[in-house]
Design a protein around this motif. Structure first.
Motif, short mmCIF file in Angstrom:
data_model
loop_
_atom_site.label_atom_id
_atom_site.label_comp_id
_atom_site.label_asym_id
_atom_site.label_seq_id
_atom_site.Cartn_x
_atom_site.Cartn_y
_atom_site.Cartn_z
N ASP A 166 22.51 31.94 30.21
CA ASP A 166 21.70 31.91 28.99
C ASP A 166 22.40 32.59 27.83
OD1 ASP A 166 19.41 31.45 27.43
OD2 ASP A 166 18.52 33.37 28.00
N PHE A 167 23.46 33.35 28.09
CA PHE A 167 24.14 34.06 27.02
C PHE A 167 24.92 33.09 26.13
CE2 PHE A 167 23.63 37.49 30.16
CZ PHE A 167 23.06 38.46 29.35
N ILE A 168 24.92 33.35 24.83
CA ILE A 168 25.68 32.54 23.88
C ILE A 168 27.16 32.66 24.24
CG2 ILE A 168 26.24 32.23 21.44
CD1 ILE A 168 23.53 33.70 20.84
N PRO A 169 27.86 31.56 24.46
CA PRO A 169 29.24 31.64 24.97
C PRO A 169 30.17 32.52 24.14
CG PRO A 169 28.42 29.40 25.18
CD PRO A 169 27.37 30.16 24.41
N SER A 170 30.15 32.37 22.81
CA SER A 170 31.04 33.18 21.99
C SER A 170 30.76 34.66 22.15
CB SER A 170 30.91 32.78 20.51
OG SER A 170 29.56 32.95 20.07
N VAL A 171 29.47 35.00 22.27
CA VAL A 171 29.06 36.39 22.43
C VAL A 171 29.43 36.90 23.82
CG1 VAL A 171 27.08 37.95 22.45
CG2 VAL A 171 27.23 36.14 20.71
N ALA A 172 29.25 36.07 24.83
CA ALA A 172 29.59 36.47 26.20
C ALA A 172 31.06 36.85 26.30
CB ALA A 172 29.27 35.33 27.16
N GLY A 173 31.90 36.19 25.52
CA GLY A 173 33.32 36.49 25.56
C GLY A 173 33.66 37.91 25.17
N THR A 174 32.81 38.55 24.39
CA THR A 174 33.09 39.92 23.97
C THR A 174 32.96 40.91 25.12
OG1 THR A 174 30.78 40.47 23.36
CG2 THR A 174 32.16 39.40 21.68
N ALA A 175 32.27 40.53 26.19
CA ALA A 175 32.05 41.43 27.32
C ALA A 175 33.09 41.25 28.41
CB ALA A 175 30.66 41.20 27.90
N MET A 176 34.13 40.48 28.13
CA MET A 176 35.14 40.17 29.13
C MET A 176 36.52 40.66 28.68
SD MET A 176 33.87 36.34 30.22
CE MET A 176 34.85 36.36 31.72
N TRP A 177 37.37 40.89 29.65
CA TRP A 177 38.75 41.25 29.37
C TRP A 177 39.61 40.68 30.49
CZ3 TRP A 177 42.32 41.84 26.18
CH2 TRP A 177 43.51 42.52 26.45
N LYS A 178 40.59 39.86 30.09
CA LYS A 178 41.49 39.20 31.03
C LYS A 178 40.72 38.47 32.12
CE LYS A 178 45.59 41.96 30.11
NZ LYS A 178 46.69 42.80 30.66
N LYS A 179 39.70 37.74 31.68
CA LYS A 179 38.89 36.85 32.53
C LYS A 179 37.99 37.59 33.51
CE LYS A 179 42.21 33.05 32.16
NZ LYS A 179 43.03 32.05 32.88
N HIS A 180 37.84 38.89 33.33
CA HIS A 180 36.93 39.66 34.17
C HIS A 180 35.77 40.18 33.33
CE1 HIS A 180 39.54 39.63 37.70
NE2 HIS A 180 40.55 39.89 36.89
N VAL A 181 34.59 40.28 33.96
CA VAL A 181 33.39 40.76 33.27
C VAL A 181 33.32 42.28 33.38
CG1 VAL A 181 30.88 40.68 33.19
CG2 VAL A 181 32.17 38.62 33.79
N TYR A 182 33.14 42.93 32.24
CA TYR A 182 33.04 44.39 32.23
C TYR A 182 31.78 44.92 31.59
CZ TYR A 182 37.81 45.08 33.88
OH TYR A 182 38.94 45.11 34.65
N ALA A 183 30.92 44.04 31.08
CA ALA A 183 29.74 44.52 30.37
C ALA A 183 28.71 43.41 30.28
CB ALA A 183 30.13 45.01 28.97
N LEU A 184 27.54 43.76 29.77
CA LEU A 184 26.49 42.80 29.46
C LEU A 184 26.27 42.81 27.95
CD1 LEU A 184 24.00 43.49 32.35
CD2 LEU A 184 24.67 41.21 31.60
N PRO A 185 26.29 41.65 27.31
CA PRO A 185 26.07 41.61 25.86
C PRO A 185 24.66 42.11 25.51
CG PRO A 185 27.04 39.55 26.65
CD PRO A 185 26.59 40.30 27.86
N PHE A 186 24.57 43.14 24.69
CA PHE A 186 23.29 43.78 24.37
C PHE A 186 22.74 43.24 23.05
CE2 PHE A 186 21.10 48.12 23.54
CZ PHE A 186 19.89 47.62 23.98
N ASN A 187 23.38 43.57 21.96
CA ASN A 187 23.01 42.97 20.68
C ASN A 187 24.27 42.52 19.96
OD1 ASN A 187 22.64 46.24 20.27
ND2 ASN A 187 23.79 45.31 18.60
N SER A 188 24.18 41.39 19.30
CA SER A 188 25.35 40.83 18.64
C SER A 188 25.25 41.07 17.14
CB SER A 188 25.48 39.34 18.96
OG SER A 188 26.76 38.88 18.59
N ASP A 189 26.22 40.53 16.41
CA ASP A 189 26.30 40.66 14.96
C ASP A 189 27.24 39.57 14.46
OD1 ASP A 189 25.01 42.24 13.12
OD2 ASP A 189 26.17 44.04 13.53
#
Length: 466
Positions: free
Chosen positions: A136-159
Motif C-alpha cells: 500500500d506504500f507509495i512506491p517513490s516514498v517506499a524507496g526512501t526506506a531502503m538502502w542497497k535493495k534492503h529494507v531498513y525502515a517504515l515510511p512514516f510521513n512524507s514531504d
C-alpha cells in the motif's frame, strides 16, 4: 494529547482499528526473522519537532498505542530532540554509535537512512516489512526506506515540493485560471506569468516567487530540483558520483534562471521566512512543503490561495521509522512502528497536515482517522503582520481529507525524485551549499563554468567519503 477519561474508550477503539488494519496490510516476504529482542520497559521514540504543534498528531498516535493491550504492556514515549536537523542527526548518531539503548525507534530524515544503515546502527527489516510493488506504500516514498535493495525502515510521513499561488493576483492580470495551473506547466510558462503580473499586482508586491535559498538544506533541495529538471543526476542508486562539470553547468543554469525572478529575500530565507513573505503578499508564488496548506488559510481567504504541482521535478522529503540496532525492545519497537504507519494512522497524518505514505490514505473511502482531534488547528502560524483570514481553515473534500490531497499531493509524491542516496549525505549537502550559495549571492566566483568545475571537485570528494 493528554487523554481525558471520556476519550479513552474512543481512542481504545481507534487503536484496535489501527492494529487490525496493520494485520491486513502489513507483513513481509517471510524470508527473514523479525527482530527478536523483546525486553520490557518503555519504548522511546526519538524524533524531530512535530510541525502540527505541541501535542500534535504524532503524540496523539503514541497515546493511542498506549491505550491498546500491547501498549499498556509496552508503553511508548515520544522524545522530541532539540535543535535543527543537523543537530538532531548528530545527537542520534552519537547515541547509536555508542551502543546506547536510549532510543528504541528513531524517526530519521529520509536522507539519513543510507548513513545509519551503512553504519549498522539500525536493524534490517527484510522479511518483516513489505515495501514492494504490491504494498500500500507509495512506491517513490517506499524507496526512501531502503538502502542497497534492503529494507531498513517504515515510511512514516512524507514531504514534497509544491507551488502555492495567489489566484487573485492572476485574475487581476487577466490570466485564465482555467489553463493554469496544470501538471504540464513548466518554469518558462511560470516566468511568463510573473512578467504579466508586474503592472497589475497590488501595493506591497515585490517579485514573482519565493523559496528557501539560505545556506542550509532548503538550498540543497532547490538545487537538486533544478538539476533533476535539467536532466542532471548526481549519483547512481548506490551513491556513486556520476556528474561532471558540463552537466553541472547545465543544472546551475537552470537554477540561475529561476532565481532571476525570485524575491531577493529568498537568498536568505528558510521555510518560515518564505511562508511569511507569501502570506504578506510580497510575492505571488511560493515553493513550499505540504504543511503550508494547513497554515496559510489562517492568513489568507480561501479565494486568495491555491496550490499546484511544482513545475519540473520536485524533491521528496519526510521521515522514516527505523529500529535501533542496540534496542533491547526491538521486536516491540517494530510493532509500534507498524502501528504508527498503518492505514488509519497514515490517514491521521494526512488529516493533520503531513503527506501520508500510503495510497489508501488518499483514495480509499473506508480508511478514516480514528483519532478525534487529529485535525485540530496547529499552534504555529504565519507572521502576525500578514493579511488575516480569521475563521478560515484548511479546505477539505467530502471525505474530510485535505482538498488537494488526491488531485495534487498524491501525484506530486508519486512523480517526485530523491536527493542523492549516499551514506555521505552530510558531506554532500554541505559541499553543495558552500559552493552554490556563494555563487548565488555574488560572494564567490560568478563564471558558471568555473563554478561548475569547483562544484564537481567538491562533490566528487564529498561523495567518496574523503
Amino acid at each position: 494529547m493528554r487523554t481525558p477519561a471520556r476519550l479513552r474508550a474512543a481512542l481504545g477503539a481507534a487503536a484496535a482499528l489501527g492494529l487490525l488494519l496493520t494485520a491486513c496490510t502489513g507483513g513481509g516476504s517471510g524470508t527473514a526473522p523479525r527482530p527478536t529482542s523483546s525486553g520490557g520497559g518503555e519504548i522511546v521514540v526519538a524524533s524531530g519537532l512535530d510541525v502540527t504543534g505541541s501535542d500534535g498528531v504524532r503524540q496523539q498516535l503514541i497515546d493511542a498505542w498506549n491505550l491498546t493491550a500491547e501498549g499498556r504492556e509496552h508503553p511508548a514515549r515520544l522524545l522530541e530532540l532539540p535543535g535543527d536537523a543537523d543537530e538532531q542527526r548528530s545527537q542520534l548518531l552519537g547515541s547509536l554509535q555508542s551502543g546506547s539503548a536510549d532510543y528504541d525507534l528513531v524517526n530519521l530524515d529520509v536522507t539519513w537512512v543510507p548513513e545509519f544503515a551503512q553504519a549498522g546502527l539500525i536493524t534490517p527489516l527484510d522479511g518483516s516489512v513489505d515495501l514492494g510493488a504490491g504494498s500500500d506504500f507509495i512506491p517513490s516514498v517506499a524507496g526512501t526506506a531502503m538502502w542497497k535493495k534492503h529494507v531498513y525502515a517504515l515510511p512514516f510521513n512524507s514531504d514534497v515540493g509544491l507551488l502555492y499561488y495567489r489566484p487573485d493576483y492572476l485574475k487581476a492580470a487577466g490570466i485564465d485560471l482555467g489553463n493554469y495551473p496544470s501538471a504540464g506547466t513548466d518554469w518558462q510558462q511560470l516566468r511568463n506569468i510573473i512578467q504579466e503580473l508586474a503592472t497589475t499586482a497590488p501595493k506591497g508586491y515585490e517579485q514573482g516567487w519565493t523559496t528557501q535559498l539560505a545556506s542550509y538544506e532548503g538550498l540543497t533541495v532547490n538545487a537538486v530540483e533544478a538539476f533533476a529538471t535539467a536532466g542532471v543526476p548526481l549519483t547512481d542508486a548506490d551513491g556513486h558520483y556520476v556528474a561532471d562539470p558540463v552537466s553541472l553547468s547545465r543544472g546551475l543554469d537552470e537554477l540561475h534562471s529561476r532565481t532571476a525572478y525570485a524575491l531577493p529575500a529568498a537568498l536568505s530565507s528558510k521555510e518560515p521566512q518564505s511562508l511569511n513573505d507569501f502570506a504578506a503578499g510580497r510575492t505571488a508564488f511560493l515553493r513550499h512543503w505540504p504543511y503550508a496548506y494547513r497554515l496559510l488559510p489562517q492568513s489568507l481567504p480561501a479565494a486568495d490561495l491555491a496550490v499546484a504541482p511544482l513545475p519540473g521535478k520536485a524533491v521528496l522529503g519526510g521521515q522514516d521509522l527505523a529500529v535501533s540496532a542496540a534496542s533491547p525492545r526491538a521486536a516491540w519497537a517494530l510493532k509500534l512502528a507498524e502501528f504508527l504507519t498503518d492505514q488509519g494512522s497514515e490517514r491521521c497524518l494526512l488529516d493533520a497536515g503531513f503527506a501520508a505514505t500510503r495510497n489508501s490514505a488518499y483514495d480509499d473511502s473506508r480508511v478514516t482517522c480514528p483519532l478525534p482531534h487529529a485535525s485540530a488547528p496547529p499552534s504555529a502560524s504565519p507572521s502576525p503582520g500578514a493579511t488575516t483570514g480569521e475563521g478560515s481553515s484548511m479546505p477539505t473534500d467530502d471525505q474530510h481529507r485535505p482538498q488537494y490531497a488526491a488531485g495534487t499531493l498524491l501525484p506530486a509524491l508519486t512523480s517526485a525524485v530523491q536527493r542523492p542516496r549516499t551514506p555521505y549525505y552530510g558531506a554532500f549537502t554541505q559541499a553543495l551549499q558552500s559552493v552554490v550559495h556563494r555563487w548565488l549571492t555574488g560572494t564567490g566566483p560568478q563564471d558558471t563554468d568555473k563554478v561548475a568545475a569547483q562544484l564537481d571537485t567538491a562533490l566528487r570528494r564529498a561523495l567518496s567519503g574523503k
